[in-house]
Design an enzyme around this catalytic site. Structure first.
Site, PDB file in Angstrom:
ATOM      1  N   GLU A   1     102.226  14.249   2.074  1.00  0.00           N
ATOM      2  CA  GLU A   1     103.466  14.412   1.302  1.00  0.00           C
ATOM      3  C   GLU A   1     104.178  15.754   1.455  1.00  0.00           C
ATOM      4  OE1 GLU A   1     102.411  13.569  -2.760  1.00  0.00           O
ATOM      5  OE2 GLU A   1     101.555  11.623  -2.293  1.00  0.00           O
TER       6      GLU A   1
ATOM      7  N   GLU B   1      98.227   2.964   0.188  1.00  0.00           N
ATOM      8  CA  GLU B   1      98.092   3.090  -1.270  1.00  0.00           C
ATOM      9  C   GLU B   1      98.922   2.009  -1.979  1.00  0.00           C
ATOM     10  OE1 GLU B   1      98.813   7.134  -2.571  1.00  0.00           O
ATOM     11  OE2 GLU B   1      97.760   7.984  -0.862  1.00  0.00           O
TER      12      GLU B   1
HETATM   13  O1  9MR Z   1      95.474   8.027  -8.198  1.00  0.00           O
HETATM   14  C1  9MR Z   1      95.467   9.425  -8.286  1.00  0.00           C
HETATM   15  C2  9MR Z   1      95.519   9.840  -9.752  1.00  0.00           C
HETATM   16  O2  9MR Z   1      94.334   9.488 -10.392  1.00  0.00           O
HETATM   17  C3  9MR Z   1      95.796  11.330  -9.859  1.00  0.00           C
HETATM   18  O3  9MR Z   1      95.970  11.672 -11.217  1.00  0.00           O
HETATM   19  C4  9MR Z   1      97.032  11.668  -9.079  1.00  0.00           C
HETATM   20  C5  9MR Z   1      97.396  13.145  -9.161  1.00  0.00           C
HETATM   21  O4  9MR Z   1      98.599  13.383  -8.501  1.00  0.00           O
HETATM   22  O5  9MR Z   1      96.832  11.323  -7.725  1.00  0.00           O
HETATM   23  C6  9MR Z   1      96.703   9.950  -7.569  1.00  0.00           C
HETATM   24  O6  9MR Z   1      96.634   9.581  -6.221  1.00  0.00           O
HETATM   25  C7  9MR Z   1      97.748   9.947  -5.407  1.00  0.00           C
HETATM   26  C8  9MR Z   1      97.248  10.054  -3.991  1.00  0.00           C
HETATM   27  O7  9MR Z   1      96.153  10.919  -3.920  1.00  0.00           O
HETATM   28  C9  9MR Z   1      98.348  10.506  -3.057  1.00  0.00           C
HETATM   29  N1  9MR Z   1      99.511   9.677  -3.174  1.00  0.00           N
HETATM   30  C10 9MR Z   1     100.010   9.440  -4.512  1.00  0.00           C
HETATM   31  C11 9MR Z   1      98.883   8.929  -5.403  1.00  0.00           C
HETATM   32  C12 9MR Z   1      99.419   8.625  -6.778  1.00  0.00           C
HETATM   33  O8  9MR Z   1      99.865   9.797  -7.394  1.00  0.00           O
END
Ligand code: 9MR
Length: 385
Positions: A160, A268
């Site tokens: 990202e 995802e």
């Molecule tokens: O699913 C993850 C969530 O539990 C966390 O709180 C969050 C923090 O930003 O990150 C989420 O996973 C992310 C992933 O690592 C990267 N792409 C976006 C996902 C959703 O935020």
């Protein structure tokens, strides 16, 4: 009278056809339904492993052949303070995957979220020197990738960093504090390659249906290749909604990335069906304003707290089918499809972009039961269209 009998017979025939259609929906595990096409993965929450949640583990093994660590391989877990390194939760994730024959991804090395501030800032809040920031990234990747070499088969090396317009973002973390993102991205990939030459190396990004964003990712892939630095694949995150993105945009993105000569993965996938998520991924602190938690707003913002009516369940199922069919039609270009969470109850979408809602973004419900969407998805390969 004749008319009545005719009507009755037509009704019976119609109902019979519909019942047959329902019956024709076979129950085939996701990994088997798409065995000839791509791997099917799931993001695993730490609690499933640390609490040994047997029902969830059974479902994971039955349905999937690949896993992503939802959080335990992120910097805030592995290197929470300058003098602390903690590989234990990550090791437990790798052992879990190995014990169950699941392909284990590493996610993610360079990201502005879930990364402690000390990577960029001094204790007094001042910004570290460019040399120090760069050294911190290299040290983190060296230690982490070396530790997990042979345990994960691939890494989301960079996550990202591209803005919606296609340049680098500059609002947080590495992107905010380091002036030359081209240099930093190259360094991240080359360091990962040096520390585990056998791991596949990926770039991962959201809102990839927006073509200006894809432009930025194309720049990264071409730049790495021109410099002789290996990149093996690009992940399209796919946090999508009921009415976005369009099928055409998804197809265009898959084609553009595949034409670069890298693997393309859906990394995802989830489908948000609640208000304020429909037109695009809404972000920003305003969505977390406590005022939105008041009853009068929540009635509108959280309409399905007690469950979804059948027609809405059907809407989600149809949208899942549409998206998965689009991906399936491009199966020659796709190597993996990963769902972001096992079931609706553990999805991050219950708390984002607005906290404390009841969302329904995955294929299994809160009781781990298969949803209508699941049946429609696993039957795509055997259904002609
Ligand atoms: O699913 C993850 C969530 O539990 C966390 O709180 C969050 C923090 O930003 O990150 C989420 O996973 C992310 C992933 O690592 C990267 N792409 C976006 C996902 C959703 O935020």
């Amino acid at each position: 009278m004749k008319k009545k009998i005719a009507l009755f017979l037509t009704g019976a025939l119609f109902c019979g056809a519909e019942c047959l259609a329902q019956k024709a929906l076979k129950d085939i595990p996701l990994k088997d339904a798409f065995a000839k096409d791509f791997n099917v993965g799931v993001a695993v929450a730490q609690s499933i492993i640390s609490r040994n949640e047997t029902e969830s583990i059974k479902l994971i093994c039955e349905q999937f052949n690949a896993v992503s660590p939802e959080s335990v391989l992120k910097p805030e877990y592995i290197h929470p303070t300058p003098d602390r390194w903690n590989f234990q939760p990550g090791d437990a994730y790798c052992k879990f995957a190995a014990d169950h024959g699941l392909k284990a991804l590493g996610h993610t090395l360079m990201w502005h979220n879930q990364t402690p501030d000390f990577f960029w800032l001094n204790a007094d809040g001042s910004v570290k020197s460019q040399e120090q920031i760069k050294a911190n990234l290299v040290e983190y990747i060296e230690k982490t990738v070396t530790h997990f070499a042979g345990k994960v088969y691939a890494w989301d090396v960079v996550n990202e960093v591209v803005s919606e317009e296609g340049g680098y973002r500059n609002d947080k973390g590495w992107e905010k504090y380091y002036k030359d993102l081209d240099e930093l991205v190259c360094l991240a990939f080359s360091t990962a390659q040096r520390c585990d030459p056998n791991a596949e190396l990926y770039y991962n990004e959201y809102n990839m249906w927006r073509q200006s964003k894809v432009d930025g990712v194309v720049h990264i892939v071409k730049m790495l290749k021109e410099k002789g630095i290996r990149i093996d694949g690009v992940g399209i995150q796919a946090h999508w909604g009921l009415n976005y993105p369009s099928v055409k945009d998804i197809e265009t993105t898959i084609d553009r990335l595949y034409d670069l000569g890298v693997k393309v993965m859906i990394t995802e996938l989830d489908i948000d069906m609640l208000p304020f998520s429909k037109e695009g991924q809404m972000t920003g602190k305003a969505m977390y304003d406590p005022a939105l938690q008041r009853e009068e707003f929540m009635r509108y913002l959280n309409p399905y707290a007690q469950g979804v009516p059948e027609e809405v369940e059907q809407q989600i199922a149809d949208r899942y089918e549409e998206i998965m069919r689009t991906i399936y039609n491009k199966r020659d270009k796709i190597s993996r499809v990963t769902f972001w969470g096992l079931h609706d109850g553990v999805s991050w979408k219950n708390d984002y972009p607005i906290p404390n809602r009841t969302n329904y973004p995955l294929l299994f419900d809160r009781k781990l039961q298969k949803k209508k969407a699941y049946y429609q998805v696993v039957n795509i390969p055997s259904k002609k269209k």
